[in-house]
Design a protein around this motif. Structure first.
Motif, PDB file in Angstrom:
ATOM      1  N   THR A   1     100.469  -2.544  71.534  1.00 31.54           N
ATOM      2  CA  THR A   1     101.709  -2.902  70.854  1.00 31.54           C
ATOM      3  C   THR A   1     102.812  -1.871  71.013  1.00 31.54           C
ATOM      4  OG1 THR A   1     100.669  -2.099  68.841  1.00 31.54           O
ATOM      5  CG2 THR A   1     100.717  -4.472  69.168  1.00 31.54           C
ATOM      6  N   GLU A   2     102.453  -0.610  71.195  1.00 32.23           N
ATOM      7  CA  GLU A   2     103.484   0.410  71.375  1.00 32.23           C
ATOM      8  C   GLU A   2     104.316   0.131  72.613  1.00 32.23           C
ATOM      9  OE1 GLU A   2     100.330   1.063  70.678  1.00 32.23           O
ATOM     10  OE2 GLU A   2     100.327   2.256  68.853  1.00 32.23           O
TER      11      GLU A   2
ATOM     12  N   VAL B   1     101.114  -1.805  64.871  1.00 33.07           N
ATOM     13  CA  VAL B   1     101.277  -0.388  65.229  1.00 33.07           C
ATOM     14  C   VAL B   1     101.001   0.488  64.010  1.00 33.07           C
ATOM     15  CG1 VAL B   1     102.967   1.373  65.909  1.00 33.07           C
ATOM     16  CG2 VAL B   1     102.880  -0.791  67.133  1.00 33.07           C
TER      17      VAL B   1
END
Length: 164
Positions: free
Chosen positions: A114-115, A149
């Motif tokens: 997700t980053e 995150v």
């Protein structure tokens, strides 16, 4: 059946994914499906994320939600992240929005890197041509991704002191 998912006709591709979904429902009723077949179906569904036809993308997304394919989706999480990132970077707005729908699924977004995906979502929200409902879809995907995150960062921290 898996070969038809790559057919030039979108009708054949859509019907292939719908048939895979029916087989998955039959598998829960006693029909056996191998792990290799599950992996193949999931990889085809990942590839269909970039399909130009909405009905093909929609029918392939349905595969990712079925419990029979959860292990194969989890085992292919790096490919999933790459496909979602590619869909977000695609020139077609419907394909970008379709990837937002995928990110709105908790079991999917938890597997993605997700980053790397979060920065690709921000420019999509700033598009002037988005309708209100599309802005909601994008915002939901951003919030799901951001929450994922935060959960990852929080769970990776080790407690510095324990409370007695």
């Amino acid at each position: 059946l898996l070969a038809r998912a790559r057919h030039h006709s979108f009708h054949a591709r859509r019907e292939s994914f719908l048939a895979i979904t029916r087989i998955a429902h039959s598998a829960t009723a006693g029909m056996s499906v191998s792990a290799a077949q599950c992996r193949s179906a999931v990889h085809l569904a990942f590839g269909a994320m970039l399909d130009e036809n909405d009905s093909v993308r929609s029918s392939s997304r349905a595969i990712l939600d079925l419990s029979l394919f959860r292990a194969a989706v989890k085992a292919s999480s790096s490919l999933l992240s790459a496909r979602v990132t590619a869909a977000l970077a695609h020139v077609s707005l419907p394909i970008q929005l379709s990837s937002c729908d995928i990110l709105s699924r908790k079991h999917i977004v938890e597997l993605c890197q997700t980053e790397a995906i979060l920065p690709a979502l921000k420019p999509l929200l700033s598009r002037a041509s988005l309708s209100v409902s599309d802005r909601i879809r994008v915002t939901h995907a951003i919030l799901s991704t951001f929450f994922s995150v935060l959960v990852r960062r929080h769970s990776s921290r080790s407690p510095s002191s324990s409370i007695n």
